[in-house]
Design a protein around this motif. Structure first.
Motif, PDB file in Angstrom:
ATOM      1  N   ARG A  45       0.831  -1.205   0.000  1.00  0.00           N
ATOM      2  CA  ARG A  45       0.000   0.000   0.000  1.00  0.00           C
ATOM      3  C   ARG A  45       0.867   1.258   0.000  1.00  0.00           C
ATOM      4  N   TYR A  46       1.971   1.210   0.740  1.00  0.00           N
ATOM      5  CA  TYR A  46       2.913   2.331   0.773  1.00  0.00           C
ATOM      6  C   TYR A  46       3.457   2.610  -0.631  1.00  0.00           C
ATOM      7  N   MET A  49       0.673   4.175  -2.791  1.00  0.00           N
ATOM      8  CA  MET A  49       0.422   5.587  -2.524  1.00  0.00           C
ATOM      9  C   MET A  49       1.578   6.453  -3.017  1.00  0.00           C
ATOM     10  N   TRP A 207       0.444  13.697  -1.538  1.00  0.00           N
ATOM     11  CA  TRP A 207       1.824  13.223  -1.403  1.00  0.00           C
ATOM     12  C   TRP A 207       2.333  13.504   0.004  1.00  0.00           C
ATOM     13  N   GLN A 210       1.098  11.359   3.222  1.00  0.00           N
ATOM     14  CA  GLN A 210       1.623  10.014   3.495  1.00  0.00           C
ATOM     15  C   GLN A 210       2.974  10.043   4.205  1.00  0.00           C
ATOM     16  N   LYS A 211       3.496  11.231   4.490  1.00  0.00           N
ATOM     17  CA  LYS A 211       4.840  11.343   5.041  1.00  0.00           C
ATOM     18  C   LYS A 211       4.907  11.220   6.561  1.00  0.00           C
TER      19      LYS A 211
END
Length: 327
Positions: A45-46, A49, A207, A210-211
């Protein structure tokens, strides 16, 4: 540039190398990458994304090596970015997601893809190639050299925002509407090398979401004033990015304090106006750079990788590459 043939038995000579602007079979590609790193569905999933939310995904490329029957053996991604070096926009290619099936490692497959990626980046006009890695000796064989990032290190004290200024959490999904202009202003000041340009018209909120950062924003009646993002790393707050109006630099200590939870904490962060005068300095390793063609910055031309890295590591404008820009 001619691609190196993989080492191994004769069956390896028939591998198909392809370059596409999206995964041929997205789910299989994400699963393959996760398996190569010993991960599970969460890691897949990572990778999904990371690819789907990249604002420049239409410019990015995926290289693969497959058997004639379509079996995927090795892959990597080439990521398109523009970074600031000495205040100059420099077109850069990033190498990401270098994965080879475990039973095929040591046969030169990743090396073949890396050489092909370098050739393609050169053809499309990239000036430098960047990558992050924990195995620098491997990538040195292909011309990359380590580039240390310089960060300030200090103890942050609890601080309140200036009078009349509101401080609130910022949802990274709202970054484009609330903070993009502040980031652009920070880029224009040229206080650090390595900032990735985020052009207007591209959407970065997904973006950045997700960090794994916490985000805070200050604002007044005129609108957003400043913002900062940070994440915990080994007990230290890692300040990942910030931006502010020219009249709002005084908000930054309060933003750092909010990221620290309002308590005294150790902090590292990119250079800027917020650390106390006696802030120390720390070097962060893991990034590598390769010069693809002669590069001129403000009248000075660099013809080899080592010379450019020496300049960036000793420049009065520190090189500080943020994890929020990693690919």
């Amino acid at each position: 540039m001619k691609s190196e043939e993989p080492k191994g038995d004769g069956a390896m000579d028939n591998l198909k190398l392809s370059c596409q602007n999206a995964p041929e079979d997205p789910k299989s590609w994400y699963d393959f990458c996760a398996a190569a790193f010993g991960g599970d569905a969460a890691l897949a999933r990572y990778f999904q994304m990371g690819w789907e939310l990249d604002p420049h995904r239409k410019e990015n490329r995926i290289l693969t090596l497959r058997r004639p029957d379509g079996t995927l053996l090795s892959t990597l991604a080439v990521i398109s970015r523009t970074v600031l070096l000495d205040g100059c926009p420099v077109k850069a290619g990033g190498i990401a997601t270098v994965c080879t099936r475990k039973d095929q490692q040591g046969k030169g497959l990743a090396g073949r893809l890396l050489r092909e990626a370098l050739a393609r980046m050169t053809e499309q006009g990239d000036a430098i190639a960047l990558l992050g890695t924990a195995i620098p000796d491997y990538y040195r064989k292909f011309g990359w050299e380590p580039l240390a990032s310089r960060f300030s290190a200090w103890t942050a004290e609890p601080v309140s925002p200036p009078p009349g200024v509101r401080l609130r959490p910022l949802d990274p999904e709202d970054w484009d509407a609330a903070a993009a202009g502040l980031y652009q202003a920070e880029s224009a000041r040229g206080r650090r090398n390595g900032m990735v340009l985020r052009p207007r018209g591209t959407v970065w909120g997904g973006w950045l979401a997700q960090k794994g950062c916490r985000w805070f924003l200050t604002e007044d009646a005129a609108g957003p004033r400043a913002y900062a993002a940070g994440a915990d790393s080994d007990g230290v707050l890692e300040l990942r990015e910030l931006g502010c109006r020219g009249d709002a630099e005084g908000d930054l200590p309060a933003l750092v304090s909010a990221l620290c939870g309002g308590v005294r904490r150790e902090v590292t962060g990119p250079p800027g106006p917020y650390p106390p005068p006696r802030a120390g300095e720390t070097l962060v390793h893991g990034l590598m750079l390769r010069l693809l063609r002669p590069l001129t910055l403000n009248g000075r031309t660099f013809a080899d990788t080592a010379a450019l890295i020496r300049h960036l590591e000793t420049s009065p404008t520190p090189f500080a590459y943020s994890e929020n820009d990693s690919f």
